[in-house]
Motif scaffolding. Sequence first.
Motif, mmCIF file in Angstrom:
data_model
loop_
_atom_site.group_PDB
_atom_site.id
_atom_site.type_symbol
_atom_site.label_atom_id
_atom_site.label_comp_id
_atom_site.label_asym_id
_atom_site.label_seq_id
_atom_site.Cartn_x
_atom_site.Cartn_y
_atom_site.Cartn_z
ATOM 1 N N VAL A 102 0.830 -1.212 0.000
ATOM 2 C CA VAL A 102 0.000 0.000 0.000
ATOM 3 C C VAL A 102 0.866 1.264 0.000
ATOM 4 O O VAL A 102 0.764 2.099 -0.906
ATOM 5 C CB VAL A 102 -0.967 0.006 1.205
ATOM 6 C CG1 VAL A 102 -1.892 1.223 1.122
ATOM 7 C CG2 VAL A 102 -1.786 -1.280 1.238
ATOM 8 N N GLU A 103 1.730 1.384 1.013
ATOM 9 C CA GLU A 103 2.576 2.582 1.085
ATOM 10 C C GLU A 103 3.556 2.636 -0.085
ATOM 11 O O GLU A 103 3.812 3.713 -0.643
ATOM 12 C CB GLU A 103 3.326 2.606 2.415
ATOM 13 C CG GLU A 103 2.419 2.780 3.628
ATOM 14 C CD GLU A 103 3.196 2.750 4.929
ATOM 15 O OE1 GLU A 103 4.427 2.983 4.893
ATOM 16 O OE2 GLU A 103 2.582 2.491 5.977
ATOM 17 N N GLY A 104 4.103 1.477 -0.460
ATOM 18 C CA GLY A 104 5.021 1.441 -1.600
ATOM 19 C C GLY A 104 4.344 1.873 -2.887
ATOM 20 O O GLY A 104 4.920 2.607 -3.700
ATOM 21 N N THR A 105 3.099 1.436 -3.079
ATOM 22 C CA THR A 105 2.348 1.836 -4.271
ATOM 23 C C THR A 105 2.015 3.328 -4.225
ATOM 24 O O THR A 105 2.098 4.027 -5.245
ATOM 25 C CB THR A 105 1.059 1.001 -4.397
ATOM 26 O OG1 THR A 105 1.403 -0.374 -4.541
ATOM 27 C CG2 THR A 105 0.228 1.440 -5.587
ATOM 28 N N ALA A 106 1.651 3.822 -3.053
ATOM 29 C CA ALA A 106 1.378 5.258 -2.914
ATOM 30 C C ALA A 106 2.618 6.071 -3.294
ATOM 31 O O ALA A 106 2.505 7.119 -3.949
ATOM 32 C CB ALA A 106 0.942 5.578 -1.485
ATOM 33 N N ASN A 107 3.795 5.588 -2.898
ATOM 34 C CA ASN A 107 5.028 6.283 -3.265
ATOM 35 C C ASN A 107 5.209 6.324 -4.780
ATOM 36 O O ASN A 107 5.583 7.359 -5.346
ATOM 37 C CB ASN A 107 6.232 5.583 -2.632
ATOM 38 C CG ASN A 107 6.299 5.770 -1.128
ATOM 39 O OD1 ASN A 107 5.704 6.689 -0.573
ATOM 40 N ND2 ASN A 107 7.029 4.899 -0.456
ATOM 41 N N MET A 108 4.942 5.211 -5.439
ATOM 42 C CA MET A 108 5.092 5.151 -6.900
ATOM 43 C C MET A 108 4.102 6.085 -7.589
ATOM 44 O O MET A 108 4.442 6.770 -8.564
ATOM 45 C CB MET A 108 4.883 3.718 -7.389
ATOM 46 C CG MET A 108 5.961 2.729 -6.986
ATOM 47 S SD MET A 108 7.579 3.174 -7.649
ATOM 48 C CE MET A 108 8.347 3.862 -6.180
ATOM 49 N N VAL A 109 2.889 6.116 -7.084
ATOM 50 C CA VAL A 109 1.863 6.991 -7.662
ATOM 51 C C VAL A 109 2.243 8.462 -7.474
ATOM 52 O O VAL A 109 2.197 9.264 -8.413
ATOM 53 C CB VAL A 109 0.489 6.696 -7.029
ATOM 54 C CG1 VAL A 109 -0.530 7.774 -7.411
ATOM 55 C CG2 VAL A 109 -0.013 5.321 -7.463
ATOM 56 N N ASN A 110 2.629 8.820 -6.249
ATOM 57 C CA ASN A 110 2.954 10.219 -5.956
ATOM 58 C C ASN A 110 4.153 10.701 -6.766
ATOM 59 O O ASN A 110 4.156 11.829 -7.284
ATOM 60 C CB ASN A 110 3.234 10.384 -4.462
ATOM 61 C CG ASN A 110 1.989 10.168 -3.609
ATOM 62 O OD1 ASN A 110 0.866 10.301 -4.095
ATOM 63 N ND2 ASN A 110 2.184 9.828 -2.357
ATOM 64 N N LEU A 111 5.179 9.856 -6.886
ATOM 65 C CA LEU A 111 6.362 10.253 -7.646
ATOM 66 C C LEU A 111 6.078 10.286 -9.149
ATOM 67 O O LEU A 111 6.675 11.077 -9.876
ATOM 68 C CB LEU A 111 7.519 9.310 -7.335
ATOM 69 C CG LEU A 111 8.148 9.516 -5.952
ATOM 70 C CD1 LEU A 111 9.093 8.377 -5.605
ATOM 71 C CD2 LEU A 111 8.877 10.854 -5.893
ATOM 72 N N SER A 112 5.168 9.445 -9.608
ATOM 73 C CA SER A 112 4.769 9.484 -11.017
ATOM 74 C C SER A 112 4.080 10.804 -11.330
ATOM 75 O O SER A 112 4.331 11.426 -12.376
ATOM 76 C CB SER A 112 3.844 8.314 -11.354
ATOM 77 O OG SER A 112 4.526 7.070 -11.272
ATOM 78 N N ILE A 113 3.216 11.236 -10.431
ATOM 79 C CA ILE A 113 2.539 12.524 -10.613
ATOM 80 C C ILE A 113 3.547 13.667 -10.556
ATOM 81 O O ILE A 113 3.549 14.565 -11.413
ATOM 82 C CB ILE A 113 1.447 12.708 -9.536
ATOM 83 C CG1 ILE A 113 0.336 11.663 -9.709
ATOM 84 C CG2 ILE A 113 0.862 14.117 -9.598
ATOM 85 C CD1 ILE A 113 -0.657 11.622 -8.564
ATOM 86 N N LYS A 114 4.415 13.624 -9.566
ATOM 87 C CA LYS A 114 5.417 14.689 -9.377
ATOM 88 C C LYS A 114 6.332 14.834 -10.589
ATOM 89 O O LYS A 114 6.692 15.952 -10.967
ATOM 90 C CB LYS A 114 6.241 14.376 -8.130
ATOM 91 C CG LYS A 114 7.403 15.328 -7.884
ATOM 92 C CD LYS A 114 8.222 14.885 -6.682
ATOM 93 C CE LYS A 114 9.459 15.759 -6.505
ATOM 94 N NZ LYS A 114 10.296 15.305 -5.347
#
Length: 333
Positions: A102-114
């Motif tokens: 969950v947290e690892g996926t959130a990191n990937m999503v947030n950095l993809s957006i950034k």
Amino acid sequence: MILVTGGTGLIGSHLLFRLISNGNNVRSNYRTQASIEKVRKVFGYYTDNPSALVEKIDWVQADITELGGLDKLFDGIEQVYHCAALISFDPKDFKLLERTNVEGTANMVNLSIKNGVKKLCYVSSIAAIGASVKQKETTEENEWNEARATVYGITKYEAELEVWRGSQEGLDIVVVNPGVVIGPGFWKSGSGSFFTYASKGKNYFIPGGTGFVTVTDVVNAMTLLIDSNIRTEGYILVNQNMTYKELFDKIAPNLGVSPPTKKVSKFMIECFWRWDWVRSNIFGKRRKLSKAVAKGLFNKEDYSSEKIKSVLDFEFEDLDKAIEFCCDRFTEK
């Protein structure tokens, strides 16, 4: 450039082989040098010079749960295949599953957006799909029911919510939900353990069944989807619904052994998961069979892949030939 997380796993390593073979510039994270050797082994199933391809990958040592070290993964990245995940059905691992999945996926999503990534493909699981109702085939529209899910399924579902949240924040995404993935290279875990078990000529098979798909089909679907105009959609990837007995009947002859003929009884399973709970809580041993998994073994869940077939005109490969290929590679190991 393309980023593949979890490139040292079954799906990730086969995806890397496809992307590199097609001339793409690819970056992947890794945790240890030993994990890269597993990728080299997988590449060796398909080429005589695996090292030449492995060395074309831009390897970056990084953990998807450590946010501070992830920015270096995203420099120049346009597409992300997020394959990294922890697989465990032990309730004691729930916090670790949440952190990784969950947290690892959130990191990937947030950095993809950034970082302005154009599209992200997330590898989820049929474990994150709601169970069937009245024995109908399970589809992407089934309602989620956490009470019937494993700890692994719960965290994969929650990870999907992070991906869908990313889509609301402007990130183009697609999600795939593979069944049990059949492919060579990881014989002590996942579907590879079926080949190891069958090779020993065991007498017993577990009841129930589920959906199966080859790793080649998963990679085909992922690459087609990320390069398409499709976005904000999820797709079940199941080639064939089978009982575990039917699976062993396909594997065993290719390994030169007899398939198991005795079904593990409900009484044996009920006793085992209770004893497993005792040995885990009293002696600190790792769980082999949780209550939720044990209950699921009595059912045969059937899954429909009609959605991806209709949208992409997708054709699944011959599962029997794929199993034969895996058996040949297992025999050579």
